[in-house]
Scaffold this motif. Structure first.
Motif, short mmCIF file in Angstrom:
data_model
loop_
_atom_site.label_atom_id
_atom_site.label_comp_id
_atom_site.label_asym_id
_atom_site.label_seq_id
_atom_site.Cartn_x
_atom_site.Cartn_y
_atom_site.Cartn_z
N TYR A 1 5.82 0.45 -3.52
CA TYR A 1 5.72 -1.02 -3.56
C TYR A 1 5.19 -1.51 -4.90
CZ TYR A 1 7.59 -1.43 1.03
OH TYR A 1 8.48 -1.38 2.08
N THR B 1 7.55 -4.07 -6.85
CA THR B 1 7.08 -5.41 -7.25
C THR B 1 7.01 -5.52 -8.78
OG1 THR B 1 4.84 -4.65 -6.79
CG2 THR B 1 5.84 -6.07 -5.14
N TRP C 1 10.36 -6.52 -9.77
CA TRP C 1 10.62 -7.93 -9.46
C TRP C 1 9.93 -8.84 -10.46
CZ3 TRP C 1 9.60 -8.13 -3.43
CH2 TRP C 1 10.63 -7.42 -2.79
N PRO D 1 4.93 -8.69 0.31
CA PRO D 1 5.57 -8.57 -1.01
C PRO D 1 6.29 -9.85 -1.43
CG PRO D 1 6.03 -6.61 0.29
CD PRO D 1 5.31 -7.56 1.20
N TYR E 1 5.66 -13.82 -4.38
CA TYR E 1 6.56 -14.51 -5.32
C TYR E 1 6.88 -15.94 -4.90
CZ TYR E 1 6.85 -9.97 -7.37
OH TYR E 1 6.51 -8.79 -7.99
N ASN F 1 3.50 -13.48 -9.31
CA ASN F 1 4.33 -12.44 -9.92
C ASN F 1 3.52 -11.45 -10.75
OD1 ASN F 1 3.88 -14.31 -11.80
ND2 ASN F 1 6.02 -14.66 -12.40
N ALA G 1 1.26 -9.47 -7.60
CA ALA G 1 1.92 -8.57 -6.63
C ALA G 1 1.80 -7.10 -7.04
CB ALA G 1 3.38 -8.98 -6.44
#
Ligand code: PFF
Length: 462
Positions: free
Chosen positions: A113, A117, A120, A296, A300, A307, A310
């Motif tokens: 994760y 993230t 992302w 998660p 965002y 951002n 995370a």
């Protein structure tokens, strides 16, 4: 062969390492979830009472046994309490073995994760991404489950093999402050959300009408897990403590920090969840759901600076888990070192490898391999993972904890425990009489109640 025993370089180093052991997935994953399940408020208060009335006395009992003997769990119990009590230490070593075998599976998830993230954050949240479906596919992927757990275990072995000072303490000195800063950043951000008032009200509004007896026992069971008690971890950590350091002061700081961090994590998660309409209903399904399915995306869509926060959040989960897996492995490795004269590097590798054999089965029991996923020893518990967790939380920790209260409160002499607790100085509020009362009467009765609840009424704490 009699080498000088390593010691923490200072009382502060010890407090950081032991707090690292205590703060883990229990604080970030389990506590928020059980608080949720038990309707907050009254449960939180009961939990605080359990920590103070049962957790703290047992913490001091374990630390004093370790420091007095300067030995790891088995030898410490044998020497401080009596020859047969070595078995209680061995029970603790087995508990460490079992907990680490499945704990490292979830610890491995933090790596995934974090990477996801971080991706992302760099390239944006993918459109139409179904985290629930993604998680289900991830759980089924045997390769990913085993691989991530293997990486986590390898890092843990690497740190434990480097020793008490250069491995365990040094890691805690770096990770704990980072962990604390990340937690504060998350807290500031989460408290600025509109759901935070409702979240705090949920956590601290006392409504005793919804409190069940089972909730009280669950709070107590969790007090063991979260403080790393009942399995000799604090005996081992105490055994590296020098006679100049105050067991009482250190124990109190560890307990307070662990509790604070659990409350902070809960406030963060609930503030986020309560800020999104409809999310309250969705989260209910499982503890996994809260941490790895709901959160998660919310970082965002909802959280200020989400951002950036995370990936930091999953880094925090990973760091917290790592300082706990280190302690778990140390319990097993120190047994081989002290009891069988195995050299540290070898001991870390042998224990890590043996534990990992069980980890493989646990990580494949989330759907990847049928035989492991349907394996059932305890009624209604499906899969190796669930059965290990059930055995550790319901049987191993309460039984270990109960025997430790008897050892420190009833078998060891008053003179022995009093002198050891006093050695190294005591804070102003310290009262030996109070400790003795709690360890002789309150703690064994409370922990005994858990054992009775499990055996006679089939209550489930896992
Ligand atoms: N206290 C850890 C947690 O709350 O996640 C779990 C744990 C770590 C238990 C280390 C025992 C231990 F030795």
């Amino acid at each position: 062969m009699s080498q000088q025993r390593e010691h923490w370089s200072s009382s502060f180093g010890f407090v950081l390492a032991a707090t690292g052991s205590a703060v883990g997935l229990g604080n970030l994953w389990k506590f928020p979830y059980i608080t949720w399940e038990n309707d907050g408020g009254a449960f939180v208060l009961v939990y605080l009472v359990c920590i103070a009335a049962v957790g703290m006395p047992i913490m001091l009992a374990e630390l004093l046994i370790g420091r007095k003997t300067q030995k790891s769990a088995v030898a410490a119990m044998r020497e401080a309490v009596g020859p047969a009590w070595g078995l209680v230490g061995a029970w603790g070593v087995l508990t460490g073995f079992v907990i680490l075998s499945y704990y490292v599976v979830i610890a491995g998830w933090s790596l995934r994760y974090f990477a996801m993230t971080a991706g992302w954050t760099i390239s944006g949240l993918p459109a139409e991404f179904d985290l629930g479906a993604d998680f289900a596919a991830f759980a089924l992927s045997g390769g990913k489950q085993v691989g991530l757990a293997a990486v986590f275990m390898a890092v843990t072995i690497g740190i434990v093999r480097s020793g008490v000072n250069h491995g365990i303490e040094r890691t805690a000195r770096v990770l704990l402050p980072v962990l604390f800063v990340i937690l504060l950043l998350l807290l500031f951000s989460a408290l600025s959300l509109e759901g935070s008032a409702e979240a705090l009200a949920f956590m601290f509004h006392m409504d005793f009408s919804s409190l069940r007896l089972e909730s009280v026992l669950e709070a107590l069971g969790h007090a063991f897990f979260t403080l790393s008690l009942g399995m000799g971890a604090m005996i081992v950590f105490g055994s590296y403590l020098s006679k100049r350091d105050s067991v009482v002061k250190a124990g109190a700081i560890i307990v307070i920090l662990d509790t604070m961090i659990a409350l902070m994590a809960t406030a963060i998660m609930f503030s986020v969840i309560f800020s999104v309409p409809g999310m309250r209903e969705q989260v209910g399904a499982s503890p996994v759901g809260m941490l790895f399915i709901s959160l998660p995306e919310l970082f965002y869509t909802t959280v200020p600076f989400g951002n950036l926060l995370a990936p930091l959040f999953y880094l925090l989960v990973g760091f917290a888990a790592l300082t706990s897996t280190i302690a778990l492995l140390e319990v097993v490795a120190s047994y081989l070192i002290d009891e069988h004269g195995v050299e540290r590097t070898k001991a870390a590798i042998i224990s890590g490898a043996c534990i990992f054999a069980i980890t493989i089965m646990a990580s494949l029991s989330l759907g990847a391999v049928d035989g492991f996923s349907t394996f059932e020893v305890f009624d209604g518990k499906q899969g190796v993972f669930a059965n290990l967790d059930h055995f550790a939380s319901n049987w191993q920790l309460p039984i270990g904890g109960f025997l430790i209260t008897l050892a420190a409160g009833w078998v060891m002499t008053r003179e022995a425990t009093e002198a050891e607790l006093r050695e190294g100085g005591v804070p102003g509020w310290y009262s030996y009489g109070a400790w003795r009362f709690f360890i002789r009467y309150v703690a064994p009765v409370a922990v005994g109640a858990i054992i009775v609840a499990v055996i006679a009424f089939g209550v489930d704490f896992s």
